[in-house]
Design a protein around this motif. Structure first.
Motif, PDB file in Angstrom:
ATOM      1  N   GLN A 758       0.815  -1.215   0.000  1.00 23.17           N
ATOM      2  CA  GLN A 758       0.000   0.000   0.000  1.00 23.17           C
ATOM      3  C   GLN A 758       0.847   1.264   0.000  1.00 23.17           C
ATOM      4  N   ARG A 759       1.988   1.226   0.658  1.00 21.87           N
ATOM      5  CA  ARG A 759       2.835   2.421   0.738  1.00 21.87           C
ATOM      6  C   ARG A 759       4.037   2.363  -0.198  1.00 21.87           C
ATOM      7  N   GLU A 760       4.210   1.267  -0.917  1.00 22.13           N
ATOM      8  CA  GLU A 760       5.361   1.133  -1.806  1.00 22.13           C
ATOM      9  C   GLU A 760       5.203   2.014  -3.045  1.00 22.13           C
ATOM     10  N   THR A 761       6.285   2.659  -3.426  1.00 20.17           N
ATOM     11  CA  THR A 761       6.357   3.416  -4.677  1.00 20.17           C
ATOM     12  C   THR A 761       7.596   2.952  -5.431  1.00 20.17           C
ATOM     13  N   GLY A 762       7.968   3.697  -6.451  1.00 20.00           N
ATOM     14  CA  GLY A 762       9.217   3.378  -7.118  1.00 20.00           C
ATOM     15  C   GLY A 762      10.407   3.651  -6.221  1.00 20.00           C
ATOM     16  N   ASN A 763      11.557   3.081  -6.566  1.00 22.26           N
ATOM     17  CA  ASN A 763      12.743   3.200  -5.731  1.00 22.26           C
ATOM     18  C   ASN A 763      13.903   3.792  -6.526  1.00 22.26           C
ATOM     19  N   LEU A 764      14.422   4.920  -6.033  1.00 15.12           N
ATOM     20  CA  LEU A 764      15.602   5.554  -6.618  1.00 15.12           C
ATOM     21  C   LEU A 764      16.763   5.332  -5.658  1.00 15.12           C
ATOM     22  N   VAL A 765      17.790   4.662  -6.152  1.00 15.22           N
ATOM     23  CA  VAL A 765      18.943   4.303  -5.324  1.00 15.22           C
ATOM     24  C   VAL A 765      20.174   5.004  -5.882  1.00 15.22           C
ATOM     25  N   ALA A 766      20.915   5.687  -5.001  1.00 19.15           N
ATOM     26  CA  ALA A 766      22.100   6.439  -5.414  1.00 19.15           C
ATOM     27  C   ALA A 766      23.342   5.888  -4.727  1.00 19.15           C
ATOM     28  N   ASP A 767      24.450   5.806  -5.489  1.00 16.12           N
ATOM     29  CA  ASP A 767      25.751   5.389  -4.961  1.00 16.12           C
ATOM     30  C   ASP A 767      26.774   6.490  -5.242  1.00 16.12           C
ATOM     31  N   LEU A 768      27.735   6.649  -4.351  1.00 15.45           N
ATOM     32  CA  LEU A 768      28.814   7.628  -4.519  1.00 15.45           C
ATOM     33  C   LEU A 768      30.162   6.942  -4.354  1.00 15.45           C
ATOM     34  N   ARG A 769      31.175   7.493  -5.013  1.00 15.30           N
ATOM     35  CA  ARG A 769      32.536   6.974  -4.880  1.00 15.30           C
ATOM     36  C   ARG A 769      33.543   8.086  -5.137  1.00 15.30           C
ATOM     37  N   ALA A 770      34.691   7.991  -4.515  1.00 22.45           N
ATOM     38  CA  ALA A 770      35.770   8.950  -4.725  1.00 22.45           C
ATOM     39  C   ALA A 770      37.070   8.286  -4.317  1.00 22.45           C
ATOM     40  N   GLY A 771      38.160   8.671  -4.976  1.00 29.01           N
ATOM     41  CA  GLY A 771      39.434   8.057  -4.637  1.00 29.01           C
ATOM     42  C   GLY A 771      40.580   8.668  -5.397  1.00 29.01           C
ATOM     43  N   CYS A 772      41.740   8.023  -5.276  1.00 33.49           N
ATOM     44  CA  CYS A 772      42.937   8.506  -5.946  1.00 33.49           C
ATOM     45  C   CYS A 772      43.803   7.334  -6.376  1.00 33.49           C
ATOM     46  N   ILE A 773      44.641   7.576  -7.393  1.00 33.64           N
ATOM     47  CA  ILE A 773      45.629   6.618  -7.865  1.00 33.64           C
ATOM     48  C   ILE A 773      46.984   7.319  -7.832  1.00 33.64           C
ATOM     49  N   VAL A 784      30.207   4.645  -1.047  1.00 33.18           N
ATOM     50  CA  VAL A 784      28.969   4.579  -0.270  1.00 33.18           C
ATOM     51  C   VAL A 784      27.842   4.189  -1.227  1.00 33.18           C
ATOM     52  N   ASN A 785      27.233   3.056  -0.986  1.00 36.35           N
ATOM     53  CA  ASN A 785      26.103   2.601  -1.788  1.00 36.35           C
ATOM     54  C   ASN A 785      24.791   2.830  -1.045  1.00 36.35           C
ATOM     55  N   ASN A 786      23.722   3.115  -1.798  1.00 37.26           N
ATOM     56  CA  ASN A 786      22.421   3.452  -1.214  1.00 37.26           C
ATOM     57  C   ASN A 786      22.594   4.600  -0.216  1.00 37.26           C
TER      58      ASN A 786
END
Length: 813
Positions: A758-773, A784-786
């Motif tokens: 009844q309360r479910e809608t679509g789901n937007l999931v965002a992930d972030l990443r950062a780093g160095c070589i 960081v996922n979700n």
């Protein structure tokens, strides 16, 4: 005596004539290498002027041509590289050396794939849609299993470990996949149940992943009803290379849904966490190539143990899980590849690939409820498994300068699985394939033909629903296939193919031919129109027909009369390549349609005949009549440089599909053992959007986007900073089994599914990443996922991952 004198004179004349002819010709030879990596490039076309005559470089990048004296133009071309030409003066009786470096075209403008036709082709010239996942995405997101990488592909969703392409399949408890998983063109599935083994795929050694959408049964057989996912691994290059990847992280459950650190003293082990290490080493040793890799992974999962009562008491620990953990995963895997290039026989290559994995894991099939118990297991739904997987793949291949390629390969695959409640299963699979390819230059077409054979034996305590009884099943499969592709006028590609497939499972035999056709037309420079049509034929697996067990308090019931499902699919699309200054890529739009007959669905109901309701309810595979899936898809990709130091990459798309039953009133089962002799149809067994006849467990709207920015720093650009994000959108599943609604009461299977829906809608999931070589060798990243810690479930009653924090350290030598 005169006879021997005559023979001697004839031999002398031939030797003198040969020497004279050689004096009238000269040779040009050389080595062709990649301008960046300095690696030899095999199969480069070397053509003399406009004659169309020439040769091709061998597997070591070398070529030799014998030509008449004079100034000649040599044209060099290879898939994925810029064309080159050289003017060479041929001198009689002499050998001229010409070495060449060829530069790669922009990555996205000249991506090559092999899955569509089983030989290298430019992505824009294909007759079907093939999306490519680059290895950089796998590394940047620190993908632990291959399904997480594939999840970023437009039109693809992995629901409960099952790959869905464009809504072609739903939930079936890990059996009967309509998408075939390949590693280097070799099937890698549990053949007895038709299930992918994601953890067995070598994530640490990937050249690229190719996702072929649409019916692909002509080239790949029964399991490729909706498409193919082909993982192409990388082989040794010029210099030895070693990569090490170490990572660790933890799951953060939303407040109010955390089972850890609770007042209950049976489970006080803190945050759910995970850690792992992976490695890969490649090297060339004269005529030998070696690849060896593997990983070790430990996870204490985010789903807790089984909960019995509201006072948080838990079930008695399993013998396979004495510490009373919830979901967990502990595994170790090692894989290798050994290849030898024969020194005396040009173009002859043979080798052996192998993979071995030990795994101890627990899976939770249903949550306790949709509120505070969302990340706890429903009583009886948590199962512990011990798995052993092993495969060995010998192969031999010969490529001749005439364009002939012969390939023979085989496989032995062992699958050993032990689980709670006496759910033991062991299977042996033997696979063999011979393939012949040839490009006929004069006629301008490419021929691929081959035959395959497969034999599987399964001994099990769960596949025991055979009419004659017993616990052993046998499966035989043989196929013969042919595909021809021709290019006309330099811009039109036509394709046609067929396959005859034969199956036998426990003396039940079926055979059927399937056909495929397609075209690709270059309308203008950089604009390509494609259209394709293909048939599919899928024979049910041993598990679908004969499973008889109990999971989560529900029975799994056999259906020995389950029939093969048939389909055909069509697609039309247009791909526009673009380049704006230093930025290039493509935009793709297509429409698709797939039709099914004898459609197999995983259905819930009262299939048992014991008279005890609790024992008789469960699941069964049934032929449900006819169905169709149609929709549209748009994809965009690009890469480019803002400056010499700043690079941007992006890949994304949107897919809409409409999965519908065409026979909503079709009676596909009659429960004759019940007093009212219930009839089972789509309408009376489905809850949700039955007005539009939407098939169960389908995600109709899928959106994907991944972007990354790379910046080189340092005087010599020896360091790099990077940052990126991923977005994934999943719409709500519109239909599912009515069974779960009817039992969602306190006295039965009270999971809270009604309240959640009844309360479910679509789901937007965002992930972030950062780093160095640093110095091209050391790598550090924070992922960081979700990010928003969204609580959602792609498959109802099975929670998806909460927010995940991860640190990655890597070293390349």
């Amino acid at each position: 005596m005169r006879y021997f004198q005559g023979r001697l004179l004839m031999a002398s004349w031939l030797i003198l004539r040969t020497s004279a002819l050689e004096a009238q010709t000269g040779k040009v030879q050389g080595l062709i290498i990649d301008g960046e990596t300095k690696e030899p490039i095999p199969l480069v076309n070397v053509v003399v002027g406009e004659t169309g005559k020439g040769t091709a470089s061998d597997l070591d990048g070398r070529f030799v041509l014998e030509l008449k004296p004079g100034l000649v133009r040599l044209n060099f071309s290879a898939v994925g590289y810029e064309k080159e030409f050289r003017l060479v003066e041929i001198k009689a009786g002499q050998t001229t050396t010409l070495n060449l470096e060829m530069m790669r075209k922009a990555r996205l403008l000249e991506t090559t794939v092999v899955s569509a036709g089983r030989y290298e082709q430019k992505q824009q010239e294909l007759t079907t849609t093939v999306d490519v996942v680059q290895p950089s995405l796998i590394l940047n997101k620190n993908t632990v299993t291959m399904d997480k990488a594939i999840e970023q592909t437009p039109g693809v969703a992995v629901v409960d470990n099952e790959p869905q392409i464009r809504g072609g399949s739903g939930f079936s408890s890990g059996m009967g996949s309509r998408v075939l998983i390949l590693v280097d063109d070799m099937p890698l599935m549990r053949v007895d149940v038709g299930r992918p083994i994601w953890e067995l795929l070598p994530v640490e050694n990937v050249e690229q992943i190719e996702v072929l959408k649409g019916a692909s049964s002509v080239l790949y057989g029964s399991m490729a009803l909706n498409g193919v996912i082909n993982v192409r691994t990388a082989f040794a290059r010029g210099k030895p290379e070693t990569r090490l990847n170490v990572f660790s992280g933890f799951y953060e459950l939303p407040r109010g849904k955390r089972w850890y650190n609770s007042r209950d003293q049976l489970f006080t082990q803190g945050l759910p966490w995970f850690s792992g290490v992976g490695f890969n080493h490649t090297r060339k040793m004269e005529s030998w190539d070696l690849v060896i890799g593997g990983n070790i992974y430990y996870e204490k999962g985010f789903v807790g143990p089984e909960k019995l009562k509201p006072d948080t008491t838990f079930v008695k620990p399993s013998s396979l899980n004495p510490r009373n953990e919830g979901r967990y995963d502990r595994r170790a895997r090692i894989n290798f590849g050994l290849r030898h290039r024969h020194r005396k026989v040009e173009g002859l290559v043979y080798g052996l690939n192998g993979n071995f994995m030990l795994q101890h894991q627990a899976e939770s099939y249903f949550w306790y409820d949709d509120t505070t118990g969302m990340f706890l297991s429903f009583p009886g739904s948590l199962y512990n498994y011990k798995d052993v997987f092993l495969y060995l793949d010998p192969y031999i291949s010969h490529y001749a300068r005439t364009g002939d390629r012969h390939t023979a390969r085989g496989r032995y695959f062992l699958s050993y699985n032990d689980a709670d409640r006496d759910q033991f299963n062991k299977s042996h699979n033997f696979f063999a394939e011979y393939q012949y390819q040839r490009f006929f230059k004069k006629l301008g077409f490419n021929l691929i033909t081959g035959l395959t054979g497969q034999y599987t034996t399964a001994t099990s305590r769960i596949f025991i629903g055979l009419p004659e009884g017993g616990n052993r099943s046998f499966q035989r499969n043989a196929a013969l296939y042919l595909q021809v592709e021709k290019k006309l006028f330099g811009r039109l590609t036509l394709l046609g193919g067929s396959r005859f497939e034969y199956f036998e499972i426990n003396k039940l035999e079926r055979g059927r031919p399937v056909f495929r056709t397609g075209m690709n037309l270059m309308l203008t420079e950089g604009t390509f129109f494609r259209a394709s049509w293909g048939q599919g034929f899928r024979f049910p697996s041993i598990g679908e027909r004969y499973i008889l067990t109990n999971v989560g308090g529900f029975g799994f019931f056999p259906n020995p009369d389950l029939q093969p499902e048939l389909s055909w699919s069509a697609e039309g699309g247009i791909k526009q390549m673009y380049r704006i200054r230093n930025f290039g890529g493509f935009v793709d739009f297509c429409g698709f349609y797939q039709r099914y007959r004898n459609f197999v669905e995983f259905n819930s109901g009262r299939w048992g005949q014991s008279g005890d309701f609790a024992k008789d309810i469960g699941f069964k595979f049934l032929n449900t009549g006819e169905a169709r899936v149609w929709g549209v898809e748009a994809t965009v990709a690009g890469t480019g440089k803002f400056t010499d130091r700043v690079e941007f990459q992006m890949f994304g798309g949107y897919t809409f599909n409409m999965p519908q039953t065409l026979t909503p009133d079709y009676v596909y089962a009659r429960l004759t053992w019940l007093p009212n002799k219930d009839s089972v149809t789509y309408l009376n067994s489905t809850v949700g959007d039955t007005a539009r006849r939407i098939l169960k467990y389908r995600i109709q709207h899928l959106g994907k986007l991944d972007c990354q920015l790379n910046t080189k720093i340092g005087r010599k650009n020896q360091h790099q900073l990077f940052a990126g994000f991923s977005l994934r959108y999943y719409s709500k599943m519109r239909s599912l089994d009515r069974f779960f609604y009817d039992l969602d009461v306190p006295s039965a299977f009270a999971t809270g599914i009604r309240h959640y829906r009844q309360r479910e809608t679509g789901n937007l999931v965002a992930d972030l990443r950062a780093g160095c070589i640093l110095n091209h060798h050391w790598r550090m990243a924070f992922i960081v996922n979700n990010v928003t810690n969204r609580t959602y479930a792609l498959r109802p009653m099975s929670p998806s991952e909460p927010r995940t924090w991860m640190l990655q350290l890597g070293l390349s030598l």
